[in-house]
Design an enzyme around this catalytic site. Sequence first.
Site, PDB file in Angstrom:
ATOM      1  N   LYS A  22      51.920 106.227  84.790  1.00 48.85           N
ATOM      2  CA  LYS A  22      52.553 105.098  84.080  1.00 48.85           C
ATOM      3  C   LYS A  22      53.466 104.313  85.023  1.00 48.85           C
ATOM      4  CE  LYS A  22      56.411 105.862  81.545  1.00 48.85           C
ATOM      5  NZ  LYS A  22      57.584 105.030  81.852  1.00 48.85           N
ATOM      6  N   ASN A  23      54.317 105.032  85.739  1.00 47.66           N
ATOM      7  CA  ASN A  23      55.345 104.343  86.524  1.00 47.66           C
ATOM      8  C   ASN A  23      54.812 103.725  87.809  1.00 47.66           C
ATOM      9  OD1 ASN A  23      57.124 104.871  84.537  1.00 47.66           O
ATOM     10  ND2 ASN A  23      58.209 106.521  85.592  1.00 47.66           N
ATOM     11  N   ARG A  93      62.010  98.615  79.699  1.00 44.54           N
ATOM     12  CA  ARG A  93      62.763  98.173  80.870  1.00 44.54           C
ATOM     13  C   ARG A  93      61.868  97.827  82.056  1.00 44.54           C
ATOM     14  NH1 ARG A  93      67.940  98.971  82.111  1.00 44.54           N
ATOM     15  NH2 ARG A  93      67.291  99.076  84.269  1.00 44.54           N
ATOM     16  N   CYS A 117      69.843 101.886  77.486  1.00 46.99           N
ATOM     17  CA  CYS A 117      68.736 102.657  76.948  1.00 46.99           C
ATOM     18  C   CYS A 117      69.305 103.956  76.402  1.00 46.99           C
ATOM     19  CB  CYS A 117      67.658 102.896  77.987  1.00 46.99           C
ATOM     20  SG  CYS A 117      68.053 104.193  79.127  1.00 46.99           S
ATOM     21  N   ARG A 122      72.005 101.319  82.493  1.00 49.73           N
ATOM     22  CA  ARG A 122      71.070 101.284  83.625  1.00 49.73           C
ATOM     23  C   ARG A 122      71.179  99.912  84.290  1.00 49.73           C
ATOM     24  NH1 ARG A 122      65.446 103.622  81.590  1.00 49.73           N
ATOM     25  NH2 ARG A 122      64.879 103.381  83.782  1.00 49.73           N
ATOM     26  N   PRO A 123      72.073  99.811  85.283  1.00 54.77           N
ATOM     27  CA  PRO A 123      72.336  98.502  85.893  1.00 54.77           C
ATOM     28  C   PRO A 123      71.141  97.963  86.679  1.00 54.77           C
ATOM     29  CG  PRO A 123      73.462 100.239  87.110  1.00 54.77           C
ATOM     30  CD  PRO A 123      72.819 100.898  85.931  1.00 54.77           C
ATOM     31  N   ILE A 124      71.177  96.663  86.974  1.00 51.38           N
ATOM     32  CA  ILE A 124      70.118  96.077  87.805  1.00 51.38           C
ATOM     33  C   ILE A 124      70.724  95.280  88.961  1.00 51.38           C
ATOM     34  CG2 ILE A 124      68.225  95.968  86.125  1.00 51.38           C
ATOM     35  CD1 ILE A 124      69.188  92.977  85.919  1.00 51.38           C
ATOM     36  N   ASP A 308      62.838 112.631  85.636  1.00 51.93           N
ATOM     37  CA  ASP A 308      61.860 112.553  84.547  1.00 51.93           C
ATOM     38  C   ASP A 308      61.265 113.915  84.173  1.00 51.93           C
ATOM     39  OD1 ASP A 308      62.324 109.870  84.400  1.00 51.93           O
ATOM     40  OD2 ASP A 308      60.516 109.270  85.485  1.00 51.93           O
ATOM     41  N   ARG A 400      54.786 106.169  74.412  1.00 55.14           N
ATOM     42  CA  ARG A 400      55.075 105.230  75.499  1.00 55.14           C
ATOM     43  C   ARG A 400      54.540 105.759  76.827  1.00 55.14           C
ATOM     44  NH1 ARG A 400      61.044 103.298  76.053  1.00 55.14           N
ATOM     45  NH2 ARG A 400      59.938 102.353  77.774  1.00 55.14           N
TER      46      ARG A 400
HETATM   47  N1  EPU Z   1      70.668 101.784  89.725  1.00 57.36           N
HETATM   48  C1  EPU Z   1      71.736 101.004  90.074  1.00 57.36           C
HETATM   49  N2  EPU Z   1      71.529  99.657  90.237  1.00 57.36           N
HETATM   50  C2  EPU Z   1      70.302  99.112  90.107  1.00 57.36           C
HETATM   51  C3  EPU Z   1      69.212  99.920  89.767  1.00 57.36           C
HETATM   52  C4  EPU Z   1      69.425 101.269  89.591  1.00 57.36           C
HETATM   53  O1  EPU Z   1      72.863 101.475  90.204  1.00 57.36           O
HETATM   54  O2  EPU Z   1      70.172  97.885  90.287  1.00 57.36           O
HETATM   55  C5  EPU Z   1      70.869 103.221  89.531  1.00 57.36           C
HETATM   56  C6  EPU Z   1      70.441 103.710  88.150  1.00 57.36           C
HETATM   57  O3  EPU Z   1      71.473 103.546  87.200  1.00 57.36           O
HETATM   58  C7  EPU Z   1      70.118 105.161  88.437  1.00 57.36           C
HETATM   59  C8  EPU Z   1      69.528 105.100  89.834  1.00 57.36           C
HETATM   60  O4  EPU Z   1      69.994 103.895  90.401  1.00 57.36           O
HETATM   61  O5  EPU Z   1      71.296 105.900  88.479  1.00 57.36           O
HETATM   62  C9  EPU Z   1      68.014 105.132  89.891  1.00 57.36           C
HETATM   63  O6  EPU Z   1      67.471 104.169  88.997  1.00 57.36           O
HETATM   64  P1  EPU Z   1      66.105 103.412  89.314  1.00 57.36           P
HETATM   65  O7  EPU Z   1      66.387 101.977  89.520  1.00 57.36           O
HETATM   66  O8  EPU Z   1      65.398 104.136  90.406  1.00 57.36           O
HETATM   67  O9  EPU Z   1      65.317 103.575  87.948  1.00 57.36           O
HETATM   68  P2  EPU Z   1      64.206 102.573  87.417  1.00 57.36           P
HETATM   69  O10 EPU Z   1      63.480 102.023  88.573  1.00 57.36           O
HETATM   70  O11 EPU Z   1      64.798 101.622  86.440  1.00 57.36           O
HETATM   71  C10 EPU Z   1      62.248 104.291  87.284  1.00 57.36           C
HETATM   72  C11 EPU Z   1      61.370 104.893  86.234  1.00 57.36           C
HETATM   73  C12 EPU Z   1      62.169 105.853  85.372  1.00 57.36           C
HETATM   74  C13 EPU Z   1      62.773 106.932  86.268  1.00 57.36           C
HETATM   75  C14 EPU Z   1      63.608 106.272  87.368  1.00 57.36           C
HETATM   76  C15 EPU Z   1      64.165 107.267  88.369  1.00 57.36           C
HETATM   77  C16 EPU Z   1      59.734 103.173  85.781  1.00 57.36           C
HETATM   78  C17 EPU Z   1      59.157 102.206  84.819  1.00 57.36           C
HETATM   79  N3  EPU Z   1      60.814 103.836  85.390  1.00 57.36           N
HETATM   80  O12 EPU Z   1      63.270 103.564  86.615  1.00 57.36           O
HETATM   81  O13 EPU Z   1      61.221 106.461  84.485  1.00 57.36           O
HETATM   82  O14 EPU Z   1      63.579 107.800  85.500  1.00 57.36           O
HETATM   83  O15 EPU Z   1      62.803 105.334  88.111  1.00 57.36           O
HETATM   84  O16 EPU Z   1      63.151 107.946  89.006  1.00 57.36           O
HETATM   85  O17 EPU Z   1      59.215 103.351  86.864  1.00 57.36           O
HETATM   86  C18 EPU Z   1      60.439 107.452  82.499  1.00 57.36           C
HETATM   87  O18 EPU Z   1      59.283 107.295  82.920  1.00 57.36           O
HETATM   88  O19 EPU Z   1      60.703 108.161  81.499  1.00 57.36           O
HETATM   89  C19 EPU Z   1      61.549 106.794  83.193  1.00 57.36           C
HETATM   90  C20 EPU Z   1      62.733 106.598  82.628  1.00 57.36           C
END
Ligand code: EPU
Length: 421
Positions: A22-23, A93, A117, A122-124, A308, A400
Site C-alpha cells: 500500500k505505502n 493522509r 489522525c 502528524r506535521p508536514i 506500522d 484501508r
Molecule cells: N514528521 C515531521 N515533519 C514532517 C513529516 C513527518 O516531523 O513534515 C515526523 C512525523 O510526525 C513522524 C516522523 O516524522 O514522527 C515520520 O513520519 P513520516 O513523514 O515518515 O510518515 P508519513 O510519510 O506521513 C508513512 C506511512 C505511514 C508510516 C510512516 C512511518 C504512507 C502512506 N504512510 O507516513 O503508514 O507509519 O510513513 O513509517 O506511506 C500505515 O500504513 O498504517 C501508516 C500510518
Amino acid sequence: MDRLLIEGGVRLRGHVAVSGSKNAALPILAATILCDGECRIRNVPDLRDVNTMMEVLRTLGVAAERNADGSISTRVLDESPIEAPYKLVSTMRGSISVMGPLLAKRHRARVSLPGGCNFGVRPIDLHVKGLKALGARIEVEHGYLVAQAGELRGTEIYLGGAFGSTVLGTANVLCGAVLARGTTVIENSACEPEVEDLANFLVAAGAKIRGFGTCKLVVEGVERLNGIEYSIIPDRIEAGTFLLAGAITGGEVTVDGARMDHLFAVVDKMRECGVEVTSMPGGARARLNGRPRPTEVTTLPYPGVPTDLQAQLMALLSIADGISIVTEKIYPDRFIHVAELDRLGARIRKEGPNAIIEGVPALSGAEVMASDLRASAALVLAGLVAHGETIVNRVYHIDRGYERLEEKLQKLGARIHRDKA
Ligand code: EPU
C-alpha cells in the site's frame, strides 16, 4: 458498520500470499502525474486507500482505472486541475503525496492540509521545507497548502526532523527534484523500501537518481518522464502481520512473496521472542511452540522496527512469559490499541512513549474497537488467540490497508468472518 467476529484458539497453518505494498503504491500512483503517456502499475493491492488515491487522481485530471488483471492504468488527460480537496485528503493522509508531482509538472498545487489522525499530530513541515528549498512559494490559506513555482531548481536539502526522516516528505521532494533544473541532493532522505520503490519507478520512467535505498539521494533533473509499466514491491507490513499471526497462535505460517531483506529488524525481534523464522524460496515462514519470550522493542525509521508493526508485536508480547517494553520513537501517541488489548485481558501500561507489557498466559475474547489500521490488525491477532469470541468493530480501518484480510486468515484455518452492517 461492518465488524469482524473471531472465534479464537485455532493454530494457523499453511501458506498465504502477500499483496502489493500500500505505502509504495500510493506515492507511485501520485507520481504518475509526472509521466507523459500511459502508466500501467501492477501488483497494486485492492484497498480503500488505493481507491481514494485513484479518486484524487481523477479529481486532478488523470484517468485512473483498474484493469481485469488487477493492474491500474493511468493517463493524464487534463493538466489544469491543481486541487486535492479536503473531503479526500482528510480521509487519507497519503493524498499529500500529489503535492511534489503537481508542483514539478503543473507548477501550482492546492492541497488540503490533512489535519490530525488517530495517533496524534502528524506535521508536514519537512515536506514544505524541502519543496521551498527547490524554489516553491508555499502559504497556508483556508486550510490548504497553496504552492507555486516557476521552474523548480536543484539544491542541497537536509530533510531530517525531531523524529528522523520522513517517508512521504522524501517522496514529495524527490518528485519535485526529478524535473527540477540541475542537481538536488537530499540528505537524511527516508530509506524505507517504499521510497526505494518510488525511486525505481521514477528511474524506469526516465529520471536520474542515485543513492536510493540510502539516506542520501542525488537527483539530476530531466526534461520529461515517460509512461511505463511497473510492478509494486510486496507489502512488508502485511507480510510481518501474517508472520506474527502464525506465531501468536502457536502455529506455522508461510508468507509467499515476503521479502526477508525488508523484514530484518522484525524477524530479529521475533527470533528474540523464540519464534522460528525461516527464509524460504520466495517467502518466509514463522513457527512458535509454547509462549513467546519477552523482549524490548523500539520503533525507528528503516531499517529499524517499523512503527506500522508496533501494535501487532505488542499483541504477541501480551502473551509472553515475562515483562516486555515497547518504545514508540516515530509516533509517541500511537498507543490507542493499549486500552483495547487490555479489554482482551492483556496487562499493558502506557508511560509516555513506552508501553510496559506484563505477559499473561491467555487472553479472553471481548468486543473491541479498531482505532487505526495497524491497531485493528493487532486486535485481530489478539482475537485469534483469545479464548471465546472477539468482535472487532469499525473494520473500515482494516479495509484501508489489508486486502481481503479475513479471507486470507480463513485459508490459514482461522475462524473469522465479517458481519456486514
Ligand atoms: N514528521 C515531521 N515533519 C514532517 C513529516 C513527518 O516531523 O513534515 C515526523 C512525523 O510526525 C513522524 C516522523 O516524522 O514522527 C515520520 O513520519 P513520516 O513523514 O515518515 O510518515 P508519513 O510519510 O506521513 C508513512 C506511512 C505511514 C508510516 C510512516 C512511518 C504512507 C502512506 N504512510 O507516513 O503508514 O507509519 O510513513 O513509517 O506511506 C500505515 O500504513 O498504517 C501508516 C500510518
